[in-house]
Write an enzyme that holds these catalytic residues in place. Structure first.
Site, short mmCIF file in Angstrom:
data_model
loop_
_atom_site.label_atom_id
_atom_site.label_comp_id
_atom_site.label_asym_id
_atom_site.label_seq_id
_atom_site.Cartn_x
_atom_site.Cartn_y
_atom_site.Cartn_z
N LYS A 63 0.83 -1.20 0.00
CA LYS A 63 0.00 0.00 0.00
C LYS A 63 0.87 1.26 0.00
O LYS A 63 2.09 1.18 0.06
CB LYS A 63 -0.93 -0.03 1.22
CG LYS A 63 -1.84 -1.27 1.28
CD LYS A 63 -2.69 -1.44 0.03
CE LYS A 63 -3.88 -2.36 0.18
NZ LYS A 63 -3.57 -3.78 0.34
C1 LIG Z 1 -4.73 -4.81 0.99
C2 LIG Z 1 -6.18 -4.97 1.10
C3 LIG Z 1 -6.78 -5.61 2.21
C4 LIG Z 1 -5.99 -6.32 3.26
O1 LIG Z 1 -5.07 -5.54 3.93
P1 LIG Z 1 -4.12 -6.24 5.02
O2 LIG Z 1 -3.57 -5.05 5.77
O3 LIG Z 1 -3.07 -6.99 4.27
O4 LIG Z 1 -4.94 -7.11 5.89
C5 LIG Z 1 -8.15 -5.64 2.27
N1 LIG Z 1 -8.93 -5.10 1.31
C6 LIG Z 1 -8.39 -4.50 0.22
C7 LIG Z 1 -9.30 -3.91 -0.79
C8 LIG Z 1 -7.01 -4.43 0.08
O5 LIG Z 1 -6.49 -3.84 -1.02
#
Ligand SMILES: *Cc1c(COP(=O)(O)O)cnc(C)c1O
Length: 403
Positions: free
Chosen positions: A185
């Site tokens: 992210k």
């Molecule tokens: C990355 C992501 C998640 C999960 O995030 P984590 O921090 O890895 O648990 C959930 N939903 C979406 C849409 C994502 O892009």
């Protein structure tokens, strides 16, 4: 195979992380809710003007907290897109709920707000919109439906930090909003996330769920003289070491945001003529939505063309990737969910979408290189008259479609 020239992602990092992590260690409190955890939470709270913000061990866990806070239980239903990451569904399925998948919009790849109402049953408890690529869902319409049917709105804002919808920060519009600080992210703490709370009345409850079902947070604030088990909870607190790593980036968040938007805009500008020529489609950002340059995707003609393009780019040392395989087509999706209505776009649009390299630090010449190779690909495959010589037709085709 050529060497890797352009990576798909390089995990976010700011050199000050070392200093802050050392400081966290020296403070002798690297457990949850230490100095840097508080800094990160305060930053999010002020950025989003939420009633509360709590750092969590992941976005998945933030979604689980939202499911617990919403009182989701066995037999309940939660409406969501099928084109999303597994966690959107997992969080509710773990509570015994059914994921009710609704088709997406072709333009934004987000939940189609016009199809939600038809999917509501007496068992529906919540709507979980996902702001794909940091582009907002139609939150006004979604919140109006939720209000009419008394449903919770849980925003999966994993990709949507620093994004807005008509000026309002994503994650802070619904009852609960969940961010991710996974290394894929815009801002990372390795594994981590956050939950944003809209209602002040939820803060204490959320703190208890996050602290193993105890009111230890109140105890640490000196509000009570001993803490005890209040209700069912779990441990959703990250170590302060991870928060220290994240804080170094959040301090520079505006600059990171600007650089990502710059990269996104450059891709868009350079690829426009390919869209005009009818070869690809570019992302759509509706009026009133400000995104964060989290992702740059294009849509090829179909699955076959996407496969060929991905393979071609790989040959050129460019790491491009596809994205979610719709949940309703997966083993667990069939077991724990159902698709309501017609799948007009979910499967079709997801099968032609591909994501281009995008990270903070991606250079302009790398973007130009990626774009020039995409253009080269279309010159060969779509416009046979442009092909340079007969032998390379054979070479390219065997490269693309062979094996
Ligand atoms: C990355 C992501 C998640 C999960 O995030 P984590 O921090 O890895 O648990 C959930 N939903 C979406 C849409 C994502 O892009």
């Amino acid at each position: 195979m050529e060497e890797q020239k352009v990576h798909f992602n390089i995990p976010p990092f700011h050199p000050k992380a070392f200093q802050y992590m050392e400081d966290a260690v020296l403070r002798q409190k690297i457990c949850g809710d230490g100095h840097y955890t508080k800094k990160c939470a305060a930053w999010m709270k002020s950025q989003t003007k939420s009633a509360g913000a709590l750092l969590t061990t992941s976005c998945t866990h933030a979604l689980e907290m939202a499911a617990l806070l919403s009182g989701i239980g066995p037999g309940d239903e939660v409406i969501m897109p099928s084109y999303t990451f597994v966690s959107t569904a997992d969080a509710f399925v773990l509570r015994g709920a059914t994921a009710v998948f609704v088709d997406i919009r072709k333009d934004t790849m987000n939940l189609d707000e016009t199809l939600i109402e038809d999917a509501i049953t007496p068992r529906t408890k919540a709507i979980a919109p996902v702001h794909y690529a940091g582009v907002a869902c139609e939150m006004d319409k979604i919140c109006r439906i939720a209000e009419r049917y008394q449903l919770k709105v849980i925003e999966d804002a994993a990709q949507a930090i620093l994004c807005t919808y008509h000026g309002r920060p994503l994650g802070a519009i619904g009852d609960y909003g969940c961010y991710s600080f996974h290394e894929t992210k815009n801002f990372s703490m390795g594994e981590g996330g956050a939950i944003l709370l809209k209602h002040p009345g939820d803060i204490l409850h959320a703190e208890i769920i996050r602290e193993k079902g105890t009111n230890r947070s109140q105890f640490f604030r000196g509000e009570i003289d001993k803490y005890s088990w209040k209700e069912a909870g779990s441990s959703y607190l990250p170590s302060d070491l991870n928060a220290a790593y994240l804080w170094a980036q959040l301090e520079e968040a505006e600059a990171v945001h600007r650089r990502r938007i710059h990269s996104w805009n450059l891709y868009y500008e350079l690829l426009q003529d390919l869209e005009e020529a009818g070869h690809i489609e570019l992302p759509v950002v509706p009026e009133g939505c400000e995104h964060n340059g989290h992702m740059f995707y294009i849509k090829a003609g179909d699955l076959e063309e996407r496969t060929a393009l991905l393979r071609y780019l790989k040959e050129k040392g460019i790491s491009a990737v596809f994205h979610y395989v719709p949940l309703h087509s997966s083993e667990a999706g069939q077991k724990y969910g159902r698709f309501h209505g017609q799948d007009r776009y979910t499967t079709r649009e997801s099968s032609r979408l591909l994501r281009l390299p995008m990270y903070d630090g991606l250079k302009e010449e790398q973007i130009r290189y990626v774009v020039s190779e995409i253009k080269q690909f279309y010159r060969y495959t779509r416009e046979p008259n442009n092909l340079p010589t007969a032998p390379s037709i054979f070479k390219i085709n065997s490269k693309l479609f062979g094996k």
